[in-house]
Structures are given as structure tokens and as C-alpha cells.
Design a protein around this motif. Sequence first.
Motif, PDB file in Angstrom:
ATOM      1  N   LEU A 174       0.831  -1.211   0.000  1.00 35.98           N
ATOM      2  CA  LEU A 174       0.000   0.000   0.000  1.00 35.98           C
ATOM      3  C   LEU A 174       0.865   1.261   0.000  1.00 35.98           C
ATOM      4  O   LEU A 174       0.358   2.351  -0.263  1.00 35.98           O
ATOM      5  CB  LEU A 174      -0.927   0.007   1.224  1.00 35.98           C
ATOM      6  N   GLY A 175       2.130   1.125   0.330  1.00 41.36           N
ATOM      7  CA  GLY A 175       3.042   2.266   0.300  1.00 41.36           C
ATOM      8  C   GLY A 175       2.771   3.314   1.364  1.00 41.36           C
ATOM      9  O   GLY A 175       2.980   4.505   1.150  1.00 41.36           O
ATOM     10  N   LEU A 176       2.304   2.873   2.557  1.00 38.51           N
ATOM     11  CA  LEU A 176       1.998   3.833   3.621  1.00 38.51           C
ATOM     12  C   LEU A 176       3.218   4.023   4.520  1.00 38.51           C
ATOM     13  O   LEU A 176       3.975   3.092   4.756  1.00 38.51           O
ATOM     14  CB  LEU A 176       0.821   3.335   4.459  1.00 38.51           C
ATOM     15  N   ARG A 177       3.400   5.248   5.026  1.00 36.27           N
ATOM     16  CA  ARG A 177       4.535   5.523   5.910  1.00 36.27           C
ATOM     17  C   ARG A 177       4.085   5.900   7.330  1.00 36.27           C
ATOM     18  O   ARG A 177       4.804   5.697   8.287  1.00 36.27           O
ATOM     19  CB  ARG A 177       5.401   6.660   5.322  1.00 36.27           C
ATOM     20  N   ASN A 178       2.890   6.509   7.449  1.00 33.46           N
ATOM     21  CA  ASN A 178       2.388   6.921   8.763  1.00 33.46           C
ATOM     22  C   ASN A 178       1.073   6.205   9.065  1.00 33.46           C
ATOM     23  O   ASN A 178       0.087   6.418   8.367  1.00 33.46           O
ATOM     24  CB  ASN A 178       2.149   8.433   8.801  1.00 33.46           C
ATOM     25  N   VAL A 179       1.067   5.362  10.071  1.00 34.07           N
ATOM     26  CA  VAL A 179      -0.174   4.640  10.373  1.00 34.07           C
ATOM     27  C   VAL A 179      -0.548   4.785  11.853  1.00 34.07           C
ATOM     28  O   VAL A 179       0.273   5.153  12.690  1.00 34.07           O
ATOM     29  CB  VAL A 179      -0.056   3.127  10.054  1.00 34.07           C
ATOM     30  N   ALA A 180      -1.830   4.520  12.123  1.00 39.17           N
ATOM     31  CA  ALA A 180      -2.322   4.484  13.501  1.00 39.17           C
ATOM     32  C   ALA A 180      -2.703   3.043  13.821  1.00 39.17           C
ATOM     33  O   ALA A 180      -3.018   2.266  12.918  1.00 39.17           O
ATOM     34  CB  ALA A 180      -3.528   5.395  13.647  1.00 39.17           C
ATOM     35  N   ILE A 181      -2.653   2.680  15.113  1.00 45.01           N
ATOM     36  CA  ILE A 181      -3.059   1.331  15.527  1.00 45.01           C
ATOM     37  C   ILE A 181      -4.188   1.449  16.546  1.00 45.01           C
ATOM     38  O   ILE A 181      -4.121   2.256  17.474  1.00 45.01           O
ATOM     39  CB  ILE A 181      -1.885   0.554  16.159  1.00 45.01           C
ATOM     40  N   TYR A 182      -5.240   0.634  16.357  1.00 47.23           N
ATOM     41  CA  TYR A 182      -6.378   0.633  17.272  1.00 47.23           C
ATOM     42  C   TYR A 182      -6.603  -0.827  17.684  1.00 47.23           C
ATOM     43  O   TYR A 182      -7.011  -1.643  16.869  1.00 47.23           O
ATOM     44  CB  TYR A 182      -7.600   1.189  16.556  1.00 47.23           C
ATOM     45  N   TYR A 183      -6.292  -1.154  18.934  1.00 49.79           N
ATOM     46  CA  TYR A 183      -6.335  -2.563  19.344  1.00 49.79           C
ATOM     47  C   TYR A 183      -7.267  -2.781  20.525  1.00 49.79           C
ATOM     48  O   TYR A 183      -7.640  -1.851  21.234  1.00 49.79           O
ATOM     49  CB  TYR A 183      -4.920  -3.053  19.684  1.00 49.79           C
ATOM     50  N   ASP A 184      -7.634  -4.056  20.733  1.00 52.43           N
ATOM     51  CA  ASP A 184      -8.520  -4.450  21.830  1.00 52.43           C
ATOM     52  C   ASP A 184      -7.679  -4.683  23.083  1.00 52.43           C
ATOM     53  O   ASP A 184      -6.903  -5.628  23.159  1.00 52.43           O
ATOM     54  CB  ASP A 184      -9.258  -5.737  21.433  1.00 52.43           C
ATOM     55  N   ASN A 185      -7.871  -3.825  24.076  1.00 46.25           N
ATOM     56  CA  ASN A 185      -7.020  -3.847  25.261  1.00 46.25           C
ATOM     57  C   ASN A 185      -7.307  -5.026  26.191  1.00 46.25           C
ATOM     58  O   ASN A 185      -6.521  -5.356  27.051  1.00 46.25           O
ATOM     59  CB  ASN A 185      -7.189  -2.526  26.027  1.00 46.25           C
ATOM     60  N   GLY A 186      -8.483  -5.665  26.017  1.00 40.84           N
ATOM     61  CA  GLY A 186      -8.838  -6.761  26.923  1.00 40.84           C
ATOM     62  C   GLY A 186      -8.547  -8.121  26.322  1.00 40.84           C
ATOM     63  O   GLY A 186      -9.080  -9.131  26.763  1.00 40.84           O
ATOM     64  N   ASN A 187      -7.731  -8.154  25.294  1.00 41.41           N
ATOM     65  CA  ASN A 187      -7.591  -9.389  24.537  1.00 41.41           C
ATOM     66  C   ASN A 187      -6.132  -9.623  24.170  1.00 41.41           C
ATOM     67  O   ASN A 187      -5.510  -8.795  23.520  1.00 41.41           O
ATOM     68  CB  ASN A 187      -8.472  -9.206  23.292  1.00 41.41           C
ATOM     69  N   ASP A 188      -5.599 -10.768  24.561  1.00 41.69           N
ATOM     70  CA  ASP A 188      -4.184 -11.055  24.334  1.00 41.69           C
ATOM     71  C   ASP A 188      -3.835 -11.170  22.863  1.00 41.69           C
ATOM     72  O   ASP A 188      -2.751 -10.771  22.435  1.00 41.69           O
ATOM     73  CB  ASP A 188      -3.806 -12.363  25.035  1.00 41.69           C
ATOM     74  N   TYR A 189      -4.747 -11.738  22.109  1.00 36.53           N
ATOM     75  CA  TYR A 189      -4.558 -11.893  20.672  1.00 36.53           C
ATOM     76  C   TYR A 189      -4.305 -10.530  20.033  1.00 36.53           C
ATOM     77  O   TYR A 189      -3.330 -10.313  19.304  1.00 36.53           O
ATOM     78  CB  TYR A 189      -5.827 -12.555  20.116  1.00 36.53           C
ATOM     79  N   SER A 190      -5.187  -9.591  20.374  1.00 38.22           N
ATOM     80  CA  SER A 190      -5.100  -8.256  19.789  1.00 38.22           C
ATOM     81  C   SER A 190      -3.849  -7.516  20.265  1.00 38.22           C
ATOM     82  O   SER A 190      -3.141  -6.876  19.486  1.00 38.22           O
ATOM     83  CB  SER A 190      -6.361  -7.476  20.162  1.00 38.22           C
ATOM     84  N   LYS A 191      -3.568  -7.635  21.562  1.00 39.85           N
ATOM     85  CA  LYS A 191      -2.397  -6.946  22.108  1.00 39.85           C
ATOM     86  C   LYS A 191      -1.109  -7.497  21.527  1.00 39.85           C
ATOM     87  O   LYS A 191      -0.153  -6.771  21.266  1.00 39.85           O
ATOM     88  CB  LYS A 191      -2.397  -7.043  23.635  1.00 39.85           C
ATOM     89  N   GLY A 192      -1.075  -8.819  21.313  1.00 33.67           N
ATOM     90  CA  GLY A 192       0.108  -9.459  20.733  1.00 33.67           C
ATOM     91  C   GLY A 192       0.357  -8.971  19.320  1.00 33.67           C
ATOM     92  O   GLY A 192       1.486  -8.620  18.949  1.00 33.67           O
ATOM     93  N   LEU A 193      -0.716  -8.920  18.524  1.00 32.95           N
ATOM     94  CA  LEU A 193      -0.587  -8.448  17.149  1.00 32.95           C
ATOM     95  C   LEU A 193      -0.114  -6.997  17.127  1.00 32.95           C
ATOM     96  O   LEU A 193       0.725  -6.603  16.322  1.00 32.95           O
ATOM     97  CB  LEU A 193      -1.927  -8.569  16.415  1.00 32.95           C
ATOM     98  N   TYR A 194      -0.663  -6.207  18.023  1.00 27.81           N
ATOM     99  CA  TYR A 194      -0.309  -4.789  18.101  1.00 27.81           C
ATOM    100  C   TYR A 194       1.187  -4.599  18.349  1.00 27.81           C
ATOM    101  O   TYR A 194       1.864  -3.835  17.664  1.00 27.81           O
ATOM    102  CB  TYR A 194      -1.168  -4.125  19.186  1.00 27.81           C
ATOM    103  N   ARG A 195       1.714  -5.376  19.317  1.00 28.58           N
ATOM    104  CA  ARG A 195       3.122  -5.227  19.661  1.00 28.58           C
ATOM    105  C   ARG A 195       4.035  -5.598  18.487  1.00 28.58           C
ATOM    106  O   ARG A 195       4.960  -4.858  18.132  1.00 28.58           O
ATOM    107  CB  ARG A 195       3.477  -6.115  20.872  1.00 28.58           C
ATOM    108  N   VAL A 196       3.745  -6.748  17.868  1.00 31.55           N
ATOM    109  CA  VAL A 196       4.611  -7.213  16.778  1.00 31.55           C
ATOM    110  C   VAL A 196       4.494  -6.278  15.569  1.00 31.55           C
ATOM    111  O   VAL A 196       5.494  -5.947  14.930  1.00 31.55           O
ATOM    112  CB  VAL A 196       4.246  -8.659  16.383  1.00 31.55           C
TER     113      VAL A 196
END
Lengths: 323, 404
Positions: B187-209
Amino acid sequence: MKAMRLRNNLIIAVCLAVLYFGIAYAMKQRMLSSFHQVNLYLMGINIIMAVSLNLIVGFTGQLALGHAGFMAIGAYVSAVMTLKLGQPFLLAVLVGSLATGVVGVLIGLPPLRLRGDYLAIATLGFGEIIRGLLININYVGGAAGMNGIPKLTTWTWLFIFTVATVLLIKNFINSSHGRACIAIRENEIAADAMGINTTFYKVLAFSIGAFFAGLAGALYAHYFFLIQPQTFTILKSFDALVMVVFGGLGSLTGSIIAAVAITVVNAALQSLGALRMVIYALLLVVVMVFRPQGLMGTKEFTLRTLLRQKGGSGLHDYRKQVD
Amino acid sequence: MKIVSKWIIMLVLLTFVAGMVVGCGGSQTQTPAPAQSEGETASSEPIKIGVNYELSGAVATYGSHTANAIQLAVDEINAAGGVLGGRQLQAIVLDNKSENAEALSVATRLIADEQVVAHLGPATTGNTLAVVPVAMEYKVPVLTTSATSPDVTVDPQTGQTREYIFRTCFIDPPQAIVGADFMYNVLGLRNVAIYYDNGNDYSKGLYRVFKEEFTKLGGTVVAEEGYVDADQEFRPTLTKFRDSGAEGVYVPGYYQKVALIISQAKEIGLDVPFVGADGWDSPDLVEIAGADNLNNTFFTNNYYSQDDSPKVQDFVKAYTDRFGSAPDSFAALGYDDAYLLADAIERAGAADPEAIKNALAATKDFEAVTGTMSFDEQHNPVKEIAIIEMVDGQQVLKTKIAPK
């Protein structure tokens, strides 16, 4: 009369000893399959949950919907004690249960000073708050929970704790404190007028119930070795409530029978897949339609019934004594 | 009336007793059978495999779709002549109510009582972790479909791979790595935002990586926020994202919330690409968010149901014919699970748990619906990840990327 009571107690003690050694022997000889053993432990834990909730809901008449929350506290505190701090099992179980009892006082005190259904709402919220807290505490694993808790709940400990729970709660109910609780259930205003400190007794019963729910949680954590916040949802509280209502509000033996029966039915229905919950629900509906007071009502199944000894119809009825 | 109700109690109690007899009796009569079959190696008896899935309770849709597909695969294998020169597979399907204790109880029943040669399932990480010690104690291989936590196959305390535990889904980190790669390079993007589910390990794990990988590639994470399960109103956060100059948003959550987030983003005019992970994969995503709002959104997934390869199309057709709905990734993974097990039994040359375990560990280039897979040292499959684009409510394959 005294001699008869002594004899009855002796018979019960012998029966319990036979049950304990019989099952211990069957386990040792591998006559009892691993699957039956898992369900045996579930039975013990369910009996503690149902009997302790019955003290609050059935005997004191206060609807509480947060029993799973108490179970969670007991499970987490004891698991932290053994897994993180390396303390012995017995100490961990006691600390877990005591911590739960203390939380029970703190949660119970504000709503129990009032009359009405405030406790139900407060405990409903409490259960969810506990789960929310546990999800956000990284020390206890957050949403993933704690894994690898040592498997320390043996048949001996389970048996001792289950029997102790039932005995202690039975003796509490038969004491003057227990009578006060039953009086509150029957008519709170009348009990108040009789000079019973209703808030004190309600909080007392509530925190004793919480204490034993914490005990059940500690035993659960050290048998199933994995605890997660999602294990202790509102549905777990309802499971315990179902057992209490099913067995009869205000009947300890009813709670025991219901806890055993529901565990067995649950295991027997495992192979039915999605139909399982339908049949389970149907069974409960059938019992509630034909037996709205539960399997035992407020009656107790005692040795006297079995031996048809002196004492009227034989079935021990707490309500009668209050009247 | 009193007499009638007494009879009813008797009836209910009888039902309990009958249930007990059926429940216990069933396993008792079957226990001696495997003991006999162990003696005669070239027997024609069916090979028992345990299926432990969430057929009721919180995640019943995951479990029932997977179990359906497993049953479909087992029936196909049996119709084609079974394994090991004509032996049939017998799937014993039990429900674990989506509860940990119940999953352990079911696993004990399957492994210790029924003496299955291999155990398939469960679908979630928690329930699978409850099964792990039983499998390790009795030395029976477990092949899970969708338990994504690394802890399932690797003991976090010792760092050792759990010998008897395997899975057919990819784990979370490769998904986030591919997601970052896709946003940066494709997609050629350089600036992105992340919106993750704070109560869920799956989501938090994906966010970190994802954050780590995207920064490593040279991009910037301009904003990051967590939401919780109870949130319904995402506009304030999304407005913040819009004002931060984000060119794209990474949302590694489940479809219910993702659908709300995307539709609310379009409302406030945040018209940038949204990228997510396999938690998006549900027909309900289109139902809730609306087909128009979902244009210009992408997610990483295990498989793509419109893939033209004959293997995928045959599976999709067979599943749709039998169950009346198109298979999701849970079903595809379940189907692969059963075929992989049959393949491993064939390669092992015997219906013996130990030999099957060794054969599973040696799996190389196995042709599956979800792609060609081999197991790495940690018993995770190595396979390409599909990137799905939503076009007018339809899933379209954008590209396939192998995690680096």
C-alpha cells in the motif's frame, strides 16, 4: 436421645470413612478411570460452591449473583501463593479463602445494610469488576491467566475440605447464629423487632459463604492448573445458583444431591454436542415445573429418615423449627 | 397431586441414574476393546480419533464449524478406502462447553478412557492449554486448529517445544509481520495508527509485533489507542487518528468491534485503508458495517474461499452441500487437521500415538486447503498468508505473502 445422637454420628463417621477409603482404594487399583476422577473432583468443588451459596441464598434469603467472583479471588490468591511465592498448599488455600472472606465483608456491608434486592445487583457488578481487574493485572497473566499451577489438590484434601465445609455450615445453621439467619429469611422486620442485628447476621452469612467459595476456587486452581478470567464469568455464578435452586433453597443435603447430579448429567451429555444445553435446560425446567421448591425443598435428608427413628415424619425441617 | 409429583421426582431421578449408567457404561464397555486391538496389529478395526471441540458455550460457532469439517473429512477419507490399507477412521466427537475444566474432562475421557490414537482440538488457546498436560502425560499427539498462542506448542518456562502438541493455523506474530509488510510495501503507507482491543491477548500481541515490524521497515506509528469490550463509541479516538495525519489504520480486533469502528470512521471522514487480521473473517462483518464502508479494507487470513485451486473449490462445494453455508477458516483448518492426521497415520505405518507423533513432526510440503505446509521446530506450520480485500461486501484475494 444423647446416646442416639452419638450412635448416629458414629454411623455417619463410619460411612464417610468407608467412602474415603473405598474411593482411595479404587483410585490406587486403577478401578476408577481418569475421566471419572476428573468428575469426582468437579463434584467436590461443586458441592462446596452449592452448599456455601445455599447459606447465603437459601438460609439467609439474600440473593447473591457473584459467587464466581469469590471463586476467582480464592483461585488467584492461592495460585499466587504457591506458584509465585512458593508457599505450601495448605497455607495458600487458607490465605485464599480468608482473603475471599474479607472481600465478602467489604462487598456485602454496603448493600446488606439495606432491605431488598440491592445485594443481587451489587454482587452481579462485583463479579464483573473482579473479572475486569484480573484481565488488566499483568502480574497474574492478564487475559491469558495463570498456567502451570502445581497440581496439589489430592483426593484426601478434596475430601477433607468438602466434608469440613458441609459440617461447618451445618453446625453454623444449627447454632443460634444460624437460627438468626433463618429468622431474617422468614421475616426481616420481625427478626429486627426480636432484637436480631440483621445487618450483622446478613454480612456474617455472606462472608462465610464467600470464604467457602474462595476455598472452592483454591481447590479448582490446584486441580485444573489453569485459571483465566474468562473461567469465572457470570455463567459460573448461575451454575452454582442452579444447583442451589435445583436441590432446594434451604436444604444442605439438597445442594449436595444437586451438585452431584448436575456434575454427572453434565458429563453424560458431553457427546450430544449442541443438543447438550437444550437437554440440560429441559431437565431443569421439568424439575422446576413439578417441583418448584427444588428436589428437597427445605427438608434435610438425615439418618433419622433412613432409620425411621423418633422425630415425627423423620424429615428434618428447619422452617418448622422457626414456626 | 402430591402422589403425582412424587412420581415425577422418581422419574427425574431415574433419568439421572439412566444418564449415569449410559455415561459411565458407555466408556466401560469400550475400554477393553483397544486393549485387544493392541495385540493384533493388522486388525481391521476402526482407528479411533478424539475430537474435542466447543460445540456449545461462548465460542460455539468456532468449534461447531471446525467439528463439522473434521466429520466431513473423516467421511471422505473413509469413503475413499480409509487408511493403512482399508482401516476406517472413527471420530469420537465430544463437546467441551468452551470451558477449560470441561476441555480437560473431555480430553481425559478421549485419551485415557477411549484410548484414541490422536486428539484433535480444541479451538481456543485457553481450552487447548487445559488439554496439554493430559496429552503429555499419556503421550498422545494433539493437533489443534486455531489455538494461536505460542505457549500452546512451546513451554514458556523452559523454552522447549512440547513434543506432542501441533497446530495447523499460523501463530500471531507472522500475521502482524505480513500485515506490516503489506501496509508498508504494497500500500506504500509511511504513517499509520493502531487501534487494538485492550482486553484481549490476541489483539495486544498483534499490536506489539506490528508496531515493532512497521518501525523496523522505516514507517512511523503516529497514534495508538486501545479499546475495551464494552466500548460502542469510537468517534473521539478516530477523530484523533484523522487529525494525527494517519494514512492507514491497523485494527487487529474481532469483527463485531471492527465493523463498528470502520463504519464510524467513514462517518467522520477518515477515509484511509484499514488493515486487520483473521479476527475479521465473518459474514457478520458485512452485515454490521455495510458493504460500501468496507471498501478499501484488508485483512490477513489463513485461507481464501474463492481460491481457484481445485482442492479449495472441492472442499468449499462439499462443505456447502452438506452444511448449507460456505466454510470459514475454522472449517478449512478443521478439514486440513483431519487430512493431515490421516496422512501422518499413513506415513507412520501404524495406528500408534508415538509413531503418529513422529510422522507429524516430520511433515513436509503437505498439500492442504489453507496452503502447502511444513512444521517448523516449534510445531508451527510454515505457509503463505493470504491478504483479503473487501470489495463491495465480497472477499477478494489481494495477494499472498510469506512471512520473513
